[in-house]
Design a protein around this motif. Structure first.
Motif, mmCIF file in Angstrom:
data_model
loop_
_atom_site.group_PDB
_atom_site.id
_atom_site.type_symbol
_atom_site.label_atom_id
_atom_site.label_comp_id
_atom_site.label_asym_id
_atom_site.label_seq_id
_atom_site.Cartn_x
_atom_site.Cartn_y
_atom_site.Cartn_z
ATOM 1 N N GLY A 4 0.832 -1.204 0.000
ATOM 2 C CA GLY A 4 0.000 0.000 0.000
ATOM 3 C C GLY A 4 0.858 1.241 0.000
ATOM 4 N N TRP A 5 0.200 2.409 -0.044
ATOM 5 C CA TRP A 5 0.934 3.677 -0.117
ATOM 6 C C TRP A 5 0.085 4.776 0.519
ATOM 7 N N THR A 6 -0.261 4.578 1.793
ATOM 8 C CA THR A 6 -1.197 5.494 2.433
ATOM 9 C C THR A 6 -0.627 6.894 2.634
ATOM 10 N N SER A 7 0.690 7.040 2.617
ATOM 11 C CA SER A 7 1.282 8.373 2.808
ATOM 12 C C SER A 7 0.987 9.297 1.634
ATOM 13 N N GLY A 8 0.825 8.740 0.445
ATOM 14 C CA GLY A 8 0.635 9.575 -0.740
ATOM 15 C C GLY A 8 1.868 10.358 -1.125
ATOM 16 N N GLU A 9 3.017 10.066 -0.514
ATOM 17 C CA GLU A 9 4.252 10.807 -0.768
ATOM 18 C C GLU A 9 5.184 10.005 -1.670
ATOM 19 N N SER A 10 6.069 10.714 -2.350
ATOM 20 C CA SER A 10 7.037 10.059 -3.227
ATOM 21 C C SER A 10 8.140 9.390 -2.409
ATOM 22 N N ALA A 11 8.661 8.304 -2.949
ATOM 23 C CA ALA A 11 9.806 7.620 -2.349
ATOM 24 C C ALA A 11 11.027 7.925 -3.207
ATOM 25 N N VAL A 12 11.994 8.627 -2.648
ATOM 26 C CA VAL A 12 13.192 9.026 -3.397
ATOM 27 C C VAL A 12 14.394 8.288 -2.808
ATOM 28 N N PHE A 13 14.960 7.378 -3.600
ATOM 29 C CA PHE A 13 16.113 6.609 -3.145
ATOM 30 C C PHE A 13 17.398 7.360 -3.474
ATOM 31 N N PRO A 14 18.294 7.512 -2.509
ATOM 32 C CA PRO A 14 19.555 8.198 -2.782
ATOM 33 C C PRO A 14 20.437 7.372 -3.710
ATOM 34 N N PRO A 15 21.424 7.996 -4.347
ATOM 35 C CA PRO A 15 22.336 7.255 -5.226
ATOM 36 C C PRO A 15 22.951 6.051 -4.526
ATOM 37 N N TYR A 16 23.016 4.956 -5.253
ATOM 38 C CA TYR A 16 23.623 3.699 -4.812
ATOM 39 C C TYR A 16 22.829 2.980 -3.717
ATOM 40 N N ALA A 17 21.622 3.460 -3.408
ATOM 41 C CA ALA A 17 20.822 2.788 -2.381
ATOM 42 C C ALA A 17 20.440 1.382 -2.798
ATOM 43 N N THR A 18 20.357 1.156 -4.089
ATOM 44 C CA THR A 18 19.962 -0.173 -4.575
ATOM 45 C C THR A 18 21.145 -0.978 -5.106
ATOM 46 N N VAL A 19 22.350 -0.538 -4.814
ATOM 47 C CA VAL A 19 23.557 -1.257 -5.231
ATOM 48 C C VAL A 19 24.200 -1.870 -3.996
ATOM 49 N N GLY A 20 24.414 -3.184 -4.024
ATOM 50 C CA GLY A 20 25.009 -3.840 -2.864
ATOM 51 C C GLY A 20 24.537 -5.270 -2.755
ATOM 52 N N PRO A 21 24.642 -5.852 -1.567
ATOM 53 C CA PRO A 21 24.190 -7.236 -1.379
ATOM 54 C C PRO A 21 22.737 -7.399 -1.806
ATOM 55 N N ALA A 22 22.420 -8.560 -2.350
ATOM 56 C CA ALA A 22 21.094 -8.793 -2.921
ATOM 57 C C ALA A 22 19.992 -8.703 -1.870
ATOM 58 N N LYS A 23 18.982 -7.912 -2.177
ATOM 59 C CA LYS A 23 17.738 -7.852 -1.419
ATOM 60 C C LYS A 23 16.670 -7.363 -2.391
ATOM 61 N N SER A 24 15.400 -7.481 -2.015
ATOM 62 C CA SER A 24 14.360 -7.223 -3.015
ATOM 63 C C SER A 24 13.265 -6.295 -2.504
ATOM 64 N N LEU A 25 12.738 -5.511 -3.434
ATOM 65 C CA LEU A 25 11.543 -4.695 -3.221
ATOM 66 C C LEU A 25 10.516 -5.199 -4.217
ATOM 67 N N THR A 26 9.416 -5.756 -3.723
ATOM 68 C CA THR A 26 8.432 -6.411 -4.571
ATOM 69 C C THR A 26 7.091 -5.709 -4.475
ATOM 70 N N SER A 27 6.524 -5.368 -5.627
ATOM 71 C CA SER A 27 5.169 -4.831 -5.636
ATOM 72 C C SER A 27 4.197 -5.966 -5.381
ATOM 73 N N PHE A 28 3.107 -5.656 -4.680
ATOM 74 C CA PHE A 28 2.177 -6.699 -4.266
ATOM 75 C C PHE A 28 0.769 -6.378 -4.735
ATOM 76 N N VAL A 29 0.083 -7.385 -5.237
ATOM 77 C CA VAL A 29 -1.337 -7.274 -5.552
ATOM 78 C C VAL A 29 -1.956 -8.656 -5.378
ATOM 79 N N ILE A 30 -3.202 -8.695 -4.949
ATOM 80 C CA ILE A 30 -3.898 -9.970 -4.774
ATOM 81 C C ILE A 30 -4.382 -10.453 -6.136
ATOM 82 N N GLN A 31 -3.988 -11.669 -6.492
ATOM 83 C CA GLN A 31 -4.385 -12.248 -7.765
ATOM 84 C C GLN A 31 -4.850 -13.681 -7.569
#
Length: 317
Positions: free
Chosen positions: A224-251
């Protein structure tokens, strides 16, 4: 014969109004259900304004009521069975529902409780499952006082996880420790150690902060996204040891998961908190309370029967 329903209307104050719609005609694998209770979700409010549900169409996803016509193909529950369902167009006095989208409500669970389970309960159950929940995992649940959050806290605790519940204010922390949270935080203040799983319903800057707290191999499930605010990732925030951000929907079909949730509720292993309950004539009130974050747990609408009365102008008007 027409039935009452809450339909999308951009000119209405909450973009929703009561109206009459045609009586549904079920397909061969559908049952007809007279709906007595329905649960309101943030997603419903967004659907009413985003255009995802067309103008004039019936809103809603969560419904509970009684089967009044069984499926023609012989599958599904019999007439008179109390059921809970996750289905499009749930906010109507009578709904045609696929048999794979519902479950029988066990004894000991009232229909108001059952109606609060589908979207929030299934989202909590499936997102935790997708994230790889297990004993000893450190699980962070943001927006933990909401519908998805409260169910996620309980389900994660039952699985043997260390559960960290994040809320927006001290008032919204009430009851979370009793339902299984090992730690209750305002925002993410004071959280230093990495976490293995994040169930996030807030989005915005808090999603970024949660990502930064995620341990290698961990998973963020964005439900969900109840804040209604943007998510701004700083440079290199997604570079490094493997981890995941997964979008979710009921299907897919949800009947088995609904059966699991209702059985847990019947056993009192899953507490259903209803923070607002009232007639669907008060939809605007419920929507305002939900948007204003004045509800802990779920908002449940009671669907009243009878004709829809539309005021007739007097000759002086």
């Amino acid at each position: 014969m027409p039935v009452r329903a809450l339909v999308v209307d951009p000119s209405a104050s909450a973009a929703v109004r009561l109206a009459e719609v045609p009586d549904p005609v079920p397909g061969p694998t559908q049952v007809l259900v007279d709906v007595s209770h329905a649960s309101l979700n943030y997603g419903d409010l967004n659907d009413a304004r985003s255009g995802r549900v067309p103008v004039g169409a019936v809103l809603g996803s969560d419904a509970a009521g009684v089967v009044v016509q069984a499926a023609a193909d012989g599958t599904g529950p019999a007439v008179g069975t109390q059921v809970v369902a996750l289905t499009a167009g749930a906010f109507a006095a009578r709904v045609a529902i696929d048999v794979g989208a519902l479950a029988e409500v066990p004894k000991g669970v009232d229909l108001a409780e059952a109606a609060a389970l589908p979207v929030a309960g299934v989202a909590a159950l499936r997102s935790l499952r997708a994230a790889g929940l297990g004993p000893g995992k450190r699980v962070l649940v943001t927006g933990a006082s909401g519908g998805v959050g409260r169910f996620a806290v309980q389900l994660a605790a039952q699985a043997g996880a260390h559960v960290i519940a994040s809320v927006g204010s001290p008032a919204r922390a009430e009851g979370l420790a009793a339902t299984g949270a090992d730690e209750v935080l305002i925002g993410l203040e004071g959280l230093q150690r990495p976490v293995d799983v994040v169930i996030d319903s807030v989005g915005g800057p808090q999603l970024v902060a949660a990502w930064n707290l995620l341990a290698p191999g961990g998973s963020v499930q964005s439900v969900g996204w109840t804040s209604g605010e943007s998510a701004v990732f700083p440079p290199y925030a997604t570079v490094g040891p493997a981890k995941s951000l997964t979008s979710f929907v009921i299907q897919g079909e949800v009947g088995e998961d609904l059966a699991t949730l209702t059985e847990l509720a019947a056993e009192r292993a899953l507490t259903v908190e209803i923070g607002w309950q009232g007639s669907w004539d008060r939809f605007d009130e419920a929507a305002e309370a939900l948007r204003g974050r004045r509800i802990s747990g779920k908002a449940v609408l009671e669907l009243t029967s009878g004709e829809l009365h539309v005021p007739v102008p007097s000759p002086q008007d």
